[in-house]
Enzyme design. Sequence first.
Site, PDB file in Angstrom:
ATOM      1  N   LYS A   1       0.858  -1.195   0.000  1.00  0.00           N
ATOM      2  CA  LYS A   1       0.000   0.000   0.000  1.00  0.00           C
ATOM      3  C   LYS A   1       0.888   1.236   0.000  1.00  0.00           C
ATOM      4  O   LYS A   1       1.895   1.288   0.735  1.00  0.00           O
ATOM      5  CB  LYS A   1      -0.911  -0.027   1.231  1.00  0.00           C
ATOM      6  CG  LYS A   1      -1.958   1.075   1.269  1.00  0.00           C
ATOM      7  CD  LYS A   1      -2.880   0.890   2.473  1.00  0.00           C
ATOM      8  CE  LYS A   1      -3.966   1.950   2.554  1.00  0.00           C
ATOM      9  NZ  LYS A   1      -4.839   1.770   3.731  1.00  0.00           N
TER      10      LYS A   1
ATOM     11  N   SER B   1      -9.713   1.653   2.733  1.00  0.00           N
ATOM     12  CA  SER B   1      -8.872   2.425   1.858  1.00  0.00           C
ATOM     13  C   SER B   1      -7.808   1.597   1.125  1.00  0.00           C
ATOM     14  O   SER B   1      -7.227   2.099   0.159  1.00  0.00           O
ATOM     15  CB  SER B   1      -8.177   3.532   2.658  1.00  0.00           C
ATOM     16  OG  SER B   1      -7.333   2.979   3.645  1.00  0.00           O
TER      17      SER B   1
ATOM     18  N   SER C   1      -9.860  -0.710   6.911  1.00  0.00           N
ATOM     19  CA  SER C   1      -9.290  -0.598   5.566  1.00  0.00           C
ATOM     20  C   SER C   1      -8.568  -1.810   5.010  1.00  0.00           C
ATOM     21  O   SER C   1      -8.237  -1.820   3.828  1.00  0.00           O
ATOM     22  CB  SER C   1      -8.328   0.585   5.511  1.00  0.00           C
ATOM     23  OG  SER C   1      -9.059   1.753   5.357  1.00  0.00           O
TER      24      SER C   1
HETATM   25  N1  GLN Z   1     -13.042   4.052   6.144  1.00  0.00           N
HETATM   26  C1  GLN Z   1     -12.461   4.434   7.391  1.00  0.00           C
HETATM   27  C2  GLN Z   1     -11.994   5.864   7.319  1.00  0.00           C
HETATM   28  O1  GLN Z   1     -12.246   6.473   6.343  1.00  0.00           O
HETATM   29  C3  GLN Z   1     -11.315   3.522   7.741  1.00  0.00           C
HETATM   30  C4  GLN Z   1     -10.133   3.791   6.938  1.00  0.00           C
HETATM   31  C5  GLN Z   1      -8.934   3.003   7.347  1.00  0.00           C
HETATM   32  O2  GLN Z   1      -9.030   1.986   8.021  1.00  0.00           O
HETATM   33  N2  GLN Z   1      -7.774   3.537   6.976  1.00  0.00           N
HETATM   34  O3  GLN Z   1     -11.428   6.407   8.188  1.00  0.00           O
END
Ligand code: GLN
Length: 493
Positions: free
Chosen positions: A87, A162, A186
Site C-alpha cells: 500500500k 482504503s 481498511s
Molecule cells: N473508512 C475508514 C476511514 O475512512 C477507515 C479507513 C482506514 O481503516 N484507513 O477512516
Amino acid sequence: MMPLQTKGMTLAFETADFQQLRPLLDNKTVDCVTLVDSYLKRIRQHQRLNAFISVFDDRARQAAAAIDLKIKTGDAGKLAGLVIAIKDLICIKNERTTCGSKILSNFIPPYDAFVIKRLLAEDAILIGKTNMDEFGMGSSTENSHFGAALNPHDMARVPGGSSGGSAVAVADGQCTASLGTDTGGSIRQPASFCGVVGLKPTYGRVSRFGLVAYASSLDQIGPITRSVPDAAMLLQVIAGHDRRDSTSASLPVPDYSSGMKNGVSGLKVGVPREYISESVQLEVSAAIERTIDSLRQGGASIEQTSLPHSKYAIATYYIIATAEASSNLARYDGTRFGYRAGDADDLESMYVKTRSQGFGEEVKRRIMLGTYVLSAGYYDAYYRKAQKVRTLIKQDFDRAFEKFDVLIAPTAPTTAFGLGEKLDDPLTMYLSDIFTVSINLAGVPAISIPVGYDSNKLPIGAQVIAKAYNEATLFHVGYFLEQESSAKMSDSN
Ligand code: GLN
C-alpha cells in the site's frame, strides 16, 4: 484463466497462493523471473482496474533473478519468491510514496519501513505500490488523487477501501499477496468486497515505523492474501518488537502455523447481537448464518452475546480518527517535503495554498472536523468524551472475551457498492465501516474470510474477532472456514 507455462506443466498463477507456489519454486518447476514477468504482464493488461500507483518492473525482475540464484544455492529466505504489493503509504527506500495524495506525489523516502526490511530479509519480491484513498481516509478507494480502483468482480463497483488497490491486486492475480493498513476497517472491508483474506493484527503486534500516520492510536499494518496460511506466514515475518515504534509490543511472536489445521471442536464462539441488524443486506446475513452453522457442525459452541456500546462506535471513531489526523497532517505545509504551491507571495500564503491545492476534499473535511473537536471549548464535549466511550467499547470486548474464544460477524453490512454511489454522502460512506471500527477502537485483532457470494456474484466476507495477541486463534478458525467454503464451492460446481 491464463496459465503460466512451466517445465512440463501449467500453473494458474493468478489464483495460486504461496503455499502452492513455494514447492514449485523450490523444485525449480517455475522460477521467480518467470513468475514476476507473468504478474507484470497481468498488471499491464488489467491497468483499467487501477490497482497500482507505481510498478517496479526493473527492481522486481532484478530481485527475482537474485532470488533464483539463492534458491539454487539453498540459502533463500522464508518468503523467497513471494511477490508482494505494498500500500502506497508504507515507505520503501528510494521509491515514491504518495499516500494517494497530490501533496506527497513527489515524495521519495530515504528509508525502508520496518515491515519492508523484514520482507526483504526473507527474500519477498516487491512488485509495486498500490492505490488507496488519500492518507487512508475512505472506504471505496475513490478518494485517490490517482483515480478510483475498480472491483475485479464487477468493474462498475468499488473494491472497498482504503486499501482497495492492495485487495484488487491480490484478487485479480496481479501479485501473490499484499500489505494494507487498517485504521477503521481498511484491510478487512476491501478484502471482503474483493473476495480475499484480510487481517488486521492487534494494535502493537506490527511496528508502524515507516508507515505514514493517519490516526496513530488506531493504525495497523496487515496482510491481504489468497489464503489463511499465507496470511499467517506473512504475519510471522512482519510481527514483533521494534525499538523505533514504542507502541510495538515486546511479547514473543508465536508459531502461527502450529495448530492452524486442528479444527474448531470445543471452540466457544460468540455472536454479537448488535451486528445482526436489519440494515445488513439479506444475503450477507444468510451467509453469516451458514458460516455459524458450519462452525457448529465442526463442534464449536455458539451463543449470542452483546457489545452494548456498538451504537456509539462510528461517532467515537470519527472524532478520535479525525483529531489524530488533523495533528498528523499538520506537517504537510510545503516546507520540508512533498508538493509546494508555486504561486505564493509570502510564507502564510504558501502554507494556505499548498494545503488547499495539495489535499483532496475528504482529507480537508477530516482536518476541519479534527481541528474542531480538539479546539478549546469543544475538547471536553467531543474529544475527551470520545476517549471515555472508547474505553467503554473496549470493556465490551474484554467482557465478551472472558467467555468466548472468538466473535463472529459480517465484515461489512453489504457487498461492494457502485462507483459514485456514496460519494456525495460522507455519512453513508462512513456507515460502511460500522462492523469494523469498534475492533480498532478496542485494539483487538480481526480477520475477514471469504464465505460466499450474493446473487450478483459479489463476494461476502465473514469477520472473526479475537482477544488481543490471539491472531493464532483467528488463523485457526479462518483456516477451518476457508476449507469449508472451498469444499462447498467444489460441491456446487
Ligand atoms: N473508512 C475508514 C476511514 O475512512 C477507515 C479507513 C482506514 O481503516 N484507513 O477512516
